[in-house]
Scaffold this motif. Structure first.
Motif, short mmCIF file in Angstrom:
data_model
loop_
_atom_site.label_atom_id
_atom_site.label_comp_id
_atom_site.label_asym_id
_atom_site.label_seq_id
_atom_site.Cartn_x
_atom_site.Cartn_y
_atom_site.Cartn_z
N TYR A 1 0.82 -1.23 0.00
CA TYR A 1 0.00 0.00 0.00
C TYR A 1 0.85 1.27 0.00
O TYR A 1 0.36 2.35 -0.32
N THR A 2 2.14 1.16 0.34
CA THR A 2 3.01 2.33 0.34
C THR A 2 3.57 2.63 -1.05
O THR A 2 4.15 3.69 -1.27
N GLU A 3 3.42 1.69 -1.98
CA GLU A 3 3.93 1.88 -3.34
C GLU A 3 2.95 2.71 -4.16
O GLU A 3 1.73 2.52 -4.07
N GLU A 4 3.48 3.59 -4.95
CA GLU A 4 2.65 4.43 -5.81
C GLU A 4 1.86 3.57 -6.80
O GLU A 4 2.43 2.75 -7.53
N GLY A 5 0.54 3.74 -6.81
CA GLY A 5 -0.29 3.03 -7.78
C GLY A 5 -0.48 1.55 -7.51
O GLY A 5 -0.94 0.81 -8.39
N LYS A 6 -0.17 1.10 -6.29
CA LYS A 6 -0.31 -0.32 -5.95
C LYS A 6 -1.27 -0.50 -4.79
O LYS A 6 -1.34 0.33 -3.87
N THR A 7 -2.02 -1.60 -4.80
CA THR A 7 -2.92 -1.95 -3.71
C THR A 7 -3.29 -3.41 -3.84
O THR A 7 -3.30 -3.96 -4.95
#
Length: 300
Positions: free
Chosen positions: A69-75
């Motif tokens: 969840y801390t990665e840009e554009g990732k979930t």
């Protein structure tokens, strides 16, 4: 092997595809000759003649967006629902309907839940005794027997169309169905990806030295042995790298069920809330990193 009914086989397969499955295959019962006796199709249905295997594709976008969840554009949320829970319910809907259809024709059937905790109920004592988890029936082994694909190094089904990105279910039946040929596809692991799935596991659950061997029909398969309770640290979102906020210490020794239960006591309230709200079958495994990041769908 008695002669199969081509018309019935065609009808059942076409119906399954019309209901939303992306793939379907039939395995003859003799291809399970080397299956463990306790999970052999004939253990559940002595008159069994065939196993129908169905698969539904996980959309590539659902897997490609998976990440911390801390990665840009990732979930992880699209995978938890659209890549796991919803597909499990869809495969269950299909196999239930087909089982009823076959039973109305006078044939017997046996169907099992998609792989999750509920599908291991019969063998729960083994978890306590030796840390072994075991499904009551293996949908992925049935899929290989039905010609849908082959095993990858991670023990997951690989298909030419989707790589690892599909969910499976099965129907055991005594209907006289015509078996499909087994898949002859070359296994790409090692030669083309250097066993990426094994190397990226956030809890090192895969053995790099020990393999599991199984024979299905005339073909033998080899894939990495996996310490399943260690894998559960990723499945339940207990470590970073699994997409979760929780990050407990994973013992270097063999994991016991008590280790896992203690780790879950220390789980982030966010992960606890999610599991309490979904009960597993609706929203599935946190991790699945060996599925999401496997490049098989791009190299087969």
């Amino acid at each position: 092997m008695r002669k199969g009914d081509k018309k019935l086989t065609k009808e059942i397969k076409e119906t399954i595809l019309s209901m939303g499955a992306d793939m379907v295959g039939v395995a003859s019962i003799d291809r399970f000759e080397y299956a463990p006796p306790e999970t052999h199709p004939s253990t559940y249905l002595p008159s069994a003649r065939a196993v129908v295997s169905i698969g539904i594709k996980i959309p590539h976008g659902v897997c490609d967006v998976w990440g911390d969840y801390t990665e840009e554009g990732k979930t992880i949320s699209p995978y938890l629902f659209y890549g796991y829970g919803l597909i499990n319910l869809e495969t269950s809907r299909i196999v239930r309907s087909i089982a009823v259809r076959l039973e109305k024709m006078g044939y017997k059937t046996r169907i099992f839940p998609p792989t999750w905790i509920i599908s291991q109920y019969r063998f729960f004592e083994r978890i306590i005794e030796n840390g072994e988890t075991m499904a009551e029936f293996s949908h992925r082994h049935a899929a290989v027997a039905a010609g849908l694909g082959v095993f990858g190094a991670n023990g997951l089904l690989l298909t030419k169309e989707n790589g690892t990105r599909q969910r499976l279910n099965s129907i055991i039946t005594d209907a006289p169905l015509v078996p499909d040929p087994m898949c002859e596809m070359e296994i790409p692991c090692g030669k083309k990806c250097n066993y990426k799935c094994i190397k990226i596991c956030p809890v090192n659950a895969f053995s790099e030295t020990e393999n599991f061997r199984c024979r299905i029909g005339a073909r033998e398969f080899t894939y990495a042995k996996i310490e399943k309770l260690r894998c559960c640290y990723g499945i339940f979102g207990l470590v970073r790298g699994s997409g979760a906020r929780t990050d407990v210490e994973v013992p270097k020794r063999q994991i016991s069920i008590l280790d896992l239960l203690q780790a879950r006591e220390n789980q982030s309230p966010f992960e606890k809330l999610m599991f309490e709200n979904s009960a597993g079958i609706i929203t599935g495994d946190f991790c699945g990193k060996c599925l999401h990041l496997c490049p098989a769908h791009m190299i087969l």
